[in-house]
Design an enzyme around this catalytic site. Structure first.
Site, mmCIF file in Angstrom:
data_model
loop_
_atom_site.group_PDB
_atom_site.id
_atom_site.type_symbol
_atom_site.label_atom_id
_atom_site.label_comp_id
_atom_site.label_asym_id
_atom_site.label_seq_id
_atom_site.Cartn_x
_atom_site.Cartn_y
_atom_site.Cartn_z
ATOM 1 N N HIS A 1 3.711 6.630 14.830
ATOM 2 C CA HIS A 1 3.667 6.079 13.478
ATOM 3 C C HIS A 1 2.854 6.958 12.515
ATOM 4 O O HIS A 1 3.310 7.293 11.423
ATOM 5 C CB HIS A 1 3.095 4.646 13.541
ATOM 6 C CG HIS A 1 2.874 4.047 12.191
ATOM 7 N ND1 HIS A 1 3.917 3.757 11.331
ATOM 8 C CD2 HIS A 1 1.736 3.697 11.535
ATOM 9 C CE1 HIS A 1 3.426 3.245 10.212
ATOM 10 N NE2 HIS A 1 2.101 3.197 10.309
ATOM 11 N N ARG B 1 -1.555 -4.949 -2.200
ATOM 12 C CA ARG B 1 -1.607 -4.594 -0.775
ATOM 13 C C ARG B 1 -0.501 -3.610 -0.403
ATOM 14 O O ARG B 1 -0.651 -2.814 0.532
ATOM 15 C CB ARG B 1 -1.539 -5.863 0.094
ATOM 16 C CG ARG B 1 -1.740 -5.532 1.559
ATOM 17 C CD ARG B 1 -2.078 -6.708 2.431
ATOM 18 N NE ARG B 1 -2.215 -6.253 3.802
ATOM 19 C CZ ARG B 1 -2.747 -6.948 4.786
ATOM 20 N NH1 ARG B 1 -3.196 -8.168 4.564
ATOM 21 N NH2 ARG B 1 -2.833 -6.451 6.006
ATOM 22 N N LYS C 1 -9.627 -0.820 2.723
ATOM 23 C CA LYS C 1 -8.608 -1.804 3.107
ATOM 24 C C LYS C 1 -9.118 -3.222 2.869
ATOM 25 O O LYS C 1 -8.391 -4.077 2.378
ATOM 26 C CB LYS C 1 -8.199 -1.600 4.574
ATOM 27 C CG LYS C 1 -7.117 -2.584 4.979
ATOM 28 C CD LYS C 1 -6.249 -2.125 6.092
ATOM 29 C CE LYS C 1 -5.129 -3.135 6.302
ATOM 30 N NZ LYS C 1 -4.236 -2.803 7.391
ATOM 31 N N ASN D 1 0.761 0.838 1.924
ATOM 32 C CA ASN D 1 1.959 1.373 2.573
ATOM 33 C C ASN D 1 2.443 2.649 1.919
ATOM 34 O O ASN D 1 3.619 3.009 2.023
ATOM 35 C CB ASN D 1 3.079 0.319 2.573
ATOM 36 C CG ASN D 1 2.903 -0.644 3.719
ATOM 37 O OD1 ASN D 1 2.272 -0.326 4.706
ATOM 38 N ND2 ASN D 1 3.459 -1.826 3.578
ATOM 39 N N HIS E 1 4.873 4.988 3.645
ATOM 40 C CA HIS E 1 5.431 4.250 4.778
ATOM 41 C C HIS E 1 6.927 3.962 4.671
ATOM 42 O O HIS E 1 7.565 3.707 5.681
ATOM 43 C CB HIS E 1 4.675 2.923 4.970
ATOM 44 C CG HIS E 1 3.350 3.093 5.653
ATOM 45 N ND1 HIS E 1 2.370 3.922 5.166
ATOM 46 C CD2 HIS E 1 2.841 2.539 6.789
ATOM 47 C CE1 HIS E 1 1.314 3.865 5.967
ATOM 48 N NE2 HIS E 1 1.575 3.047 6.958
ATOM 49 N N LYS F 1 -2.297 -8.394 9.551
ATOM 50 C CA LYS F 1 -0.839 -8.282 9.720
ATOM 51 C C LYS F 1 -0.542 -8.126 11.206
ATOM 52 O O LYS F 1 -1.030 -7.185 11.843
ATOM 53 C CB LYS F 1 -0.302 -7.052 8.980
ATOM 54 C CG LYS F 1 0.011 -7.312 7.533
ATOM 55 C CD LYS F 1 0.786 -6.134 6.975
ATOM 56 C CE LYS F 1 1.008 -6.293 5.490
ATOM 57 N NZ LYS F 1 1.629 -5.090 4.890
ATOM 58 N N HIS G 1 8.649 4.650 8.052
ATOM 59 C CA HIS G 1 9.355 3.641 8.856
ATOM 60 C C HIS G 1 10.802 4.059 9.116
ATOM 61 O O HIS G 1 11.332 3.849 10.207
ATOM 62 C CB HIS G 1 9.324 2.277 8.163
ATOM 63 C CG HIS G 1 7.980 1.596 8.244
ATOM 64 N ND1 HIS G 1 7.611 0.553 7.433
ATOM 65 C CD2 HIS G 1 6.920 1.822 9.051
ATOM 66 C CE1 HIS G 1 6.376 0.173 7.745
ATOM 67 N NE2 HIS G 1 5.932 0.922 8.715
ATOM 68 N N ARG H 1 0.660 -22.970 17.931
ATOM 69 C CA ARG H 1 0.485 -22.914 16.462
ATOM 70 C C ARG H 1 -0.802 -22.223 16.029
ATOM 71 O O ARG H 1 -1.356 -22.515 14.981
ATOM 72 C CB ARG H 1 0.559 -24.313 15.843
ATOM 73 C CG ARG H 1 1.928 -24.937 15.981
ATOM 74 C CD ARG H 1 2.189 -26.008 14.972
ATOM 75 N NE ARG H 1 3.497 -26.572 15.204
ATOM 76 C CZ ARG H 1 3.735 -27.548 16.070
ATOM 77 N NH1 ARG H 1 2.741 -28.091 16.740
ATOM 78 N NH2 ARG H 1 4.955 -27.990 16.229
ATOM 79 N N GLU I 1 -3.088 8.384 8.888
ATOM 80 C CA GLU I 1 -3.443 7.177 8.107
ATOM 81 C C GLU I 1 -4.721 7.398 7.297
ATOM 82 O O GLU I 1 -4.862 6.886 6.199
ATOM 83 C CB GLU I 1 -3.629 5.957 9.023
ATOM 84 C CG GLU I 1 -2.341 5.358 9.579
ATOM 85 C CD GLU I 1 -1.543 4.521 8.561
ATOM 86 O OE1 GLU I 1 -1.991 4.305 7.425
ATOM 87 O OE2 GLU I 1 -0.431 4.091 8.933
ATOM 88 N N GLU J 1 0.056 -9.958 0.444
ATOM 89 C CA GLU J 1 0.922 -8.963 -0.207
ATOM 90 C C GLU J 1 1.866 -9.606 -1.221
ATOM 91 O O GLU J 1 3.078 -9.421 -1.165
ATOM 92 C CB GLU J 1 1.709 -8.176 0.856
ATOM 93 C CG GLU J 1 2.163 -6.825 0.362
ATOM 94 C CD GLU J 1 2.623 -5.891 1.464
ATOM 95 O OE1 GLU J 1 1.951 -5.789 2.512
ATOM 96 O OE2 GLU J 1 3.658 -5.256 1.261
HETATM 97 N N1 GLY Z 1 -0.803 -1.462 7.087
HETATM 98 C C1 GLY Z 1 -0.655 -2.018 5.799
HETATM 99 C C2 GLY Z 1 -1.290 -3.351 5.632
HETATM 100 O O1 GLY Z 1 -2.000 -3.801 6.507
HETATM 101 O O2 GLY Z 1 -1.074 -3.996 4.626
#
Ligand code: GLY
Length: 372
Positions: A278, A254, A239, A258, A261, A155, A265, A133, A197, A249
């Site tokens: 990526h 947030r 960021k 993206n 993206h 993330k 993706h 956990r 990026e 998010e």
């Molecule tokens: N890569 C996008 C984020 O971390 O929200």
């Protein structure tokens, strides 16, 4: 030991704080600062055992020497070496790691340390978030893409066969340590992918960064450490500001990270994981998001041209060939930004500004693949 016994230039050291109260942490960015890892790890309460996760490419370059360095600080280190590549970011790999953590006697005081790129970081973080956990977690990103994006913000996760990053968690690290010297050993494609990026931050969130990139193509292509340290710190600050305001998010802020993206993706899934890096998919996604914004009358043709020109100067791709539009739209409809079955995209209004736009018709998106 040799790589990290070198000289750390203190004058180039930068710190970015991610202020998330009790989950807050520092990102340290420098040149030759891997030597700070031992003192840093021993500064964490009850730090005795480090589970160092890395991959077969990074182990001989950095992880072996980091393990030796940590051992010199009386830390017990268990190193686990993954197969390099996106294939390792799977539920099956996570299960193997959970079993391995049990075998080596990992407990709640152990710290999982990711040494490598985004795949290692995302998988290690996911395993740290879920085993027992939740275990403490530390990031040592060694690719440009991981340094400016995936190692920051918590993330973590794994891919499903039909969707990237579909299973995961928010699990903030204890800290992040970035040594720009690790970029010297990155192959050109991986380095370019990281620049994809970096461009994203400029075009969608920081006009002055975009201008700095336009003015510094050559030093960035030759991986100038001082410039990279500044640019990485700048991306991490952008960021961190967003993550501090919308950690999980939920407000749409947030989601701006993206930008490009939704296209990226879909292309990665279409190409097959690991086939298209990526960051290179993101670079194409930046052009396609600009074209979609132009289609919707949100930006002019100059915006699209400026994006394409900068991609070309860096040697980044500008299109994904051989698309079946219906198939791509099918992948896009599985994107986490989809709400009520309708497509949402992060789209620009000008260089350095973007917003989340809902209710975009598939037919409008398809125009992106027919226009220049
Ligand atoms: N890569 C996008 C984020 O971390 O929200």
């Amino acid at each position: 030991m040799s790589e990290i016994a070198g000289f750390c230039d203190q004058s180039k050291l930068q710190k970015v704080r991610v202020d998330l109260k009790e989950r807050g942490y520092d990102i340290e960015i420098g040149v030759g600062n891997l030597v700070h890892l031992g003192p840093l790890m021993t500064s964490f309460a009850q730090a005795r055992h480090v589970v160092l996760l890395t991959d077969g490419n990074v182990a001989p370059l950095y992880a072996d020497s980091i393990a030796g360095h940590l051992a010199a600080y009386d830390l017990t280190v268990d190193m686990i070496i993954l197969e390099p590549g996106e294939e390792s970011k799977s539920v099956a790999a996570a299960e193997c790691l959970w079993e391995r953590l049990l075998e080596i006697g990992t407990d709640r005081q152990s710290i999982v340390m990711a040494v490598g790129g985004g795949v290692v970081g995302d998988l290690a973080g996911f395993v740290a978030a879920t085993y027992s956990r939740g275990l403490r977690f530390f990031q040592v990103p060694t690719t440009l893409l991981a340094q400016v994006d995936s190692s920051v913000g918590g993330k973590v996760g794994v891919n499903l066969a039909s969707g990237k990053n579909m299973v995961g968690a928010f699990h903030q690290p204890l800290g992040v340590l970035i040594d720009t010297q690790t970029l010297d050993t990155l192959d050109d494609a991986q380095y370019l992918a990281g620049l994809g990026e970096v461009l994203k931050y400029g075009v969608s969130l920081d006009a002055s960064l975009f201008e700095l990139l336009e003015a510094n193509v050559e030093p960035l292509r030759r991986r100038d450490h001082r410039l990279l340290t500044d640019i990485i710190a700048r991306c991490c600050r952008i960021k961190a500001d967003i993550v501090e305001q919308d950690e999980r998010e939920t407000t749409g802020l947030r989601a701006k990270l993206n930008y490009g993206h939704t296209f990226a993706h879909a292309y990665e899934t279409l190409a097959g994981y690991g086939t298209l890096l990526h960051g290179l998919a993101v670079a194409i996604g930046l052009v396609d998001a600009a074209k979609l914004a132009r289609e919707l009358g949100r930006v002019d043709d100059d915006f699209v041209k400026r994006q394409i020109e900068l991609n070309r100067q860096f040697g980044l791709p500008v299109r994904f060939d051989g698309i079946d539009p219906d198939q791509v739209i099918g992948f896009m409809l599985r994107d986490k930004k989809v709400v009520g079955g309708t497509l949402r995209f992060v789209l620009p209004t000008e260089i350095g500004q973007c917003e989340l736009v809902g209710d975009i018709a598939s037919e409008t998106v398809k125009q992106v693949w027919v226009c220049e």
